[in-house]
Each structure stands twice: as structure tokens, then as C-alpha cells.
Design a protein around this motif. Structure first.
Motif, short mmCIF file in Angstrom:
data_model
loop_
_atom_site.label_atom_id
_atom_site.label_comp_id
_atom_site.label_asym_id
_atom_site.label_seq_id
_atom_site.Cartn_x
_atom_site.Cartn_y
_atom_site.Cartn_z
N ALA A 195 -7.07 9.54 -4.85
CA ALA A 195 -6.15 10.44 -5.56
C ALA A 195 -5.28 11.21 -4.57
N ARG A 196 -4.06 11.52 -5.01
CA ARG A 196 -3.15 12.26 -4.12
C ARG A 196 -3.25 13.75 -4.35
N ASP A 197 -3.12 14.50 -3.25
CA ASP A 197 -3.10 15.95 -3.33
C ASP A 197 -1.71 16.41 -2.90
N LEU A 235 13.80 -7.39 -8.05
CA LEU A 235 13.80 -6.25 -8.96
C LEU A 235 12.51 -5.44 -8.83
N MET A 236 12.63 -4.17 -9.15
CA MET A 236 11.47 -3.28 -9.16
C MET A 236 11.47 -2.48 -10.46
N ALA A 237 10.30 -2.22 -11.01
CA ALA A 237 10.24 -1.37 -12.21
C ALA A 237 8.95 -0.56 -12.23
N ALA A 270 0.86 -1.20 0.00
CA ALA A 270 0.00 0.00 0.00
C ALA A 270 0.89 1.24 0.00
N VAL A 271 0.83 2.02 -1.07
CA VAL A 271 1.70 3.18 -1.21
C VAL A 271 1.01 4.40 -0.59
N SER A 272 1.53 4.80 0.57
CA SER A 272 0.84 5.82 1.38
C SER A 272 1.45 7.21 1.25
N LYS A 273 2.33 7.42 0.28
CA LYS A 273 2.96 8.74 0.11
C LYS A 273 1.90 9.83 0.00
N THR A 274 2.16 10.94 0.62
CA THR A 274 1.29 12.13 0.71
C THR A 274 0.05 11.92 1.58
N PHE A 293 10.88 1.60 1.26
CA PHE A 293 11.21 2.86 0.60
C PHE A 293 11.23 2.62 -0.91
N ILE A 294 10.48 3.41 -1.68
CA ILE A 294 10.35 3.13 -3.11
C ILE A 294 10.67 4.34 -3.99
N GLY A 295 11.25 5.39 -3.40
CA GLY A 295 11.50 6.60 -4.18
C GLY A 295 12.97 6.78 -4.51
N GLU A 340 6.67 4.21 0.95
CA GLU A 340 6.82 5.67 0.97
C GLU A 340 7.90 6.09 -0.02
N ASN A 341 7.73 7.26 -0.61
CA ASN A 341 8.66 7.77 -1.63
C ASN A 341 9.60 8.85 -1.17
N TYR A 342 9.23 9.56 -0.12
CA TYR A 342 10.00 10.73 0.29
C TYR A 342 10.58 10.45 1.67
N MET A 376 1.07 -1.15 -10.81
CA MET A 376 0.54 -0.07 -9.97
C MET A 376 -0.98 -0.05 -10.16
N SER A 377 -1.64 0.99 -9.69
CA SER A 377 -3.11 0.98 -9.73
C SER A 377 -3.64 0.78 -11.15
N GLY A 378 -2.95 1.32 -12.16
CA GLY A 378 -3.48 1.27 -13.51
C GLY A 378 -3.13 0.02 -14.32
N VAL A 407 2.55 -5.98 -6.12
CA VAL A 407 2.06 -4.77 -6.79
C VAL A 407 2.03 -3.63 -5.78
N ARG A 408 2.29 -2.44 -6.28
CA ARG A 408 2.37 -1.26 -5.41
C ARG A 408 1.18 -0.35 -5.71
N LEU A 409 0.21 -0.35 -4.82
CA LEU A 409 -1.01 0.39 -5.09
C LEU A 409 -1.15 1.60 -4.18
N GLY A 410 -1.27 2.76 -4.80
CA GLY A 410 -1.50 3.99 -4.05
C GLY A 410 -2.95 4.43 -4.22
N THR A 411 -3.22 5.02 -5.38
CA THR A 411 -4.54 5.56 -5.69
C THR A 411 -5.67 4.54 -5.45
N ALA A 412 -5.46 3.29 -5.83
CA ALA A 412 -6.52 2.29 -5.71
C ALA A 412 -6.90 2.04 -4.25
C1 LIG Z 1 3.29 6.49 -6.34
C2 LIG Z 1 3.91 5.19 -6.65
C3 LIG Z 1 3.13 4.03 -6.77
C4 LIG Z 1 1.62 4.02 -6.64
O1 LIG Z 1 1.05 4.58 -7.77
P1 LIG Z 1 -0.55 4.51 -8.01
O2 LIG Z 1 -0.68 4.78 -9.45
O3 LIG Z 1 -1.15 5.57 -7.15
O4 LIG Z 1 -1.01 3.16 -7.62
C5 LIG Z 1 3.79 2.84 -7.02
N1 LIG Z 1 5.13 2.78 -7.15
C6 LIG Z 1 5.91 3.87 -7.04
C7 LIG Z 1 7.39 3.74 -7.19
C8 LIG Z 1 5.32 5.10 -6.80
O5 LIG Z 1 6.10 6.19 -6.71
#
Ligand SMILES: *Cc1c(COP(=O)(O)O)cnc(C)c1O
Length: 236
Positions: free
Chosen positions: A226-228, A161-163, A33-37, A79-81, A56-58, A202-204, A217-222
Motif C-alpha cells: 500500500a502507498r503512503d 494505448l493506455m487506459a 512495476a509502478v513505484s510512485k511514492t 511516465f504514466i501520470g 512513475e506518476n509524478y 492494475m493490481s485489482g 499490466v501496471r502493478l503498484g500495490t501488488a
Molecule cells: C498508481 C497507478 C497504477 C498502479 O495501481 P495499483 O492499484 O497500485 O496497482 C497503475 N497505473 C497508473 C496510471 C497509476 O497511476
């Protein structure tokens, strides 16, 4: 309104369905679960719904959340950023995984700075699979040389690996990027033990990634909506 718990449940169902369609065993894809922002309170809601892995990205924002949620001992922080070398210590001290390694210098610093009382830091090498100038990550032919160097570092544990593929409108392009990642992942697996993580999707593009062997899978928006970005106080 749909709650975070509802969205998590729907996402899990989607993962299971994608596994079935790809003839994969159930529960072979993890959800990060990508919780950035997003605020700490959203992470707590996801936790209460059973989620344990957060990304988290930051650096600064991530460390604040890790510290605020220190009582939640079974959270696994990824950490994914992009990471600058002057911030490696914070990641080495606070995170369980670092998924965006793209050069030896960062890996060496993390190795030196990982506290002795912590388990090795889990590592994924980030691959710039579509050779995009703007994106971090190594090219496909740099994966094995970097993996050889990272695997020598005793406070790090290479896991995979990550992409982040190019956000293609064309599904064939996306599938071909994911498929190249799967080949690289298999090469890595045949050379090193403990390689079990192919972090893509990712979500899409969740289902396409799972069809090509993603294990995470790394899901933020889903999950969180949406992020602000205007509301993010600290970055780093
Ligand atoms: C923000 C982010 C995600 C999540 O993206 P969504 O489209 O919101 O699911 C996944 N991976 C990385 C590396 C990201 O920076």
C-alpha cells in the motif's frame, strides 16, 4: 513477511495463469512495476529480483529516481501520470516511455525536447474509456485523429494505448471497457506498424485486462504494498 521479490514472483505467476485461462501464449504480458511514492531502495530490491520496467506518476519524484539509479542502465522508465506542458522537458530528457498522451500539444513539446542522442520516446495514447469527467485521456473517437498526428512526429514512436477504467464493482462493466480498448487497439494496429502495447490492468483487475488482450499490466500495490502519500516529499 512477504518480500518484494516474493510479490514479483507471485505477480508473474498470476500473469501466466491469466494468459493460460485466456488461451494466450505464455509471456505475452509485460509487467510494469509502478513505484510512485516508493523509495529508491524498493526499486533496487525489485531490480535485484529481475524487474526492469518501472512506472512513475509524478515528474519531480520520477526524475529524482531516474537520476539516483542512473548506473542501472537497463532500467526502462515509463511516465504514466498527468503531465503539464511546463514539465514536458523533464519527461523528454529522462524517460523511455510516456504512456499518458492525451493532447497534441504535449506530444509536440516532447518531440521538440527529446534529446538527439536518445532513441525516440515511446508513446501510448491514454483513453478515457468510461468518459469520466475527472479522468485524463481522449475519448474513443479522438484516438485515431490524435494517433495520425502523433505518428508524424519523428522523435516519438507511437506504440499503443493506455487506459485506467472506472473502478467498477460490476465485472461486466469492467470487461466491456477493456473490450472497447481491445477494439481500438486492433484498429490502431491495422493502420500503423510498431503498435504492440495495450497498457491496461492494475493490481485489482489484472486477469480481466489480460482476458481482453492487455499486453502490459501496471502493478503498484501488488508489488510494493500500500502507498503512503503523506511521505511523498516532492510532487510535480
Ligand atoms: C498508481 C497507478 C497504477 C498502479 O495501481 P495499483 O492499484 O497500485 O496497482 C497503475 N497505473 C497508473 C496510471 C497509476 O497511476
Amino acid at each position: 513477511m512477504e518480500t518484494i521479490a516474493d510479490r514479483l514472483e507471485r505477480a508473474q505467476q498470476k500473469l501466466e495463469q491469466a494468459c493460460q485461462e485466456a488461451n494466450r501464449a505464455p509471456n505475452t504480458v509485460q509487467l510494469l512495476a509502478v513505484s510512485k511514492t516508493k523509495p529508491v531502495s524498493d526499486i533496487v530490491l525489485a531490480y535485484e529480483a529481475g524487474q526492469r520496467m518501472f512506472g512513475e506518476n509524478y515528474v519531480q519524484e520520477g526524475v529524482e529516481k531516474v537520476q539516483a539509479l542512473a548506473a542501472y542502465k537497463d532500467i526502462q522508465w515509463h511516465f504514466i501520470g498527468p503531465l503539464q506542458s511546463n514539465k514536458t522537458k523533464l519527461v523528454a530528457e529522462h524517460f523511455d516511455w510516456m504512456q499518458s498522451i492525451d493532447r497534441l500539444k504535449i506530444a509536440q513539446r516532447l518531440n521538440t525536447q527529446r534529446p538527439f542522442y536518445k532513441a525516440p520516446l515511446n508513446i501510448c495514447i491514454q483513453v478515457n474509456i468510461d468518459n469520466e469527467g475527472t479522468k485524463s485521456g481522449v475519448t474513443a473517437d479522438q484516438v485515431l485523429p490524435l494517433a495520425a498526428q502523433v505518428s508524424e512526429l519523428e522523435n516519438l514512436q507511437l506504440r499503443g494505448l493506455m487506459a485506467i477504467p472506472f473502478a467498477a464493482k460490476n465485472n461486466d462493466t469492467l470487461l466491456s471497457s477493456f473490450s472497447k480498448m481491445q477494439q481500438l487497439f486492433n484498429q490502431l494496429k491495422s493502420r500503423y506498424s510498431n503498435i504492440d502495447t495495450l497498457s491496461m490492468g492494475m493490481s485489482g483487475d489484472t486477469a480481466a485486462a489480460i482476458a481482453q488482450g492487455s499486453t502490459m499490466v501496471r502493478l503498484g500495490t501488488a508489488i510494493f504494498g500500500a502507498r503512503d502519500y503523506t511521505r511523498v516529499a516532492s510532487r510535480g
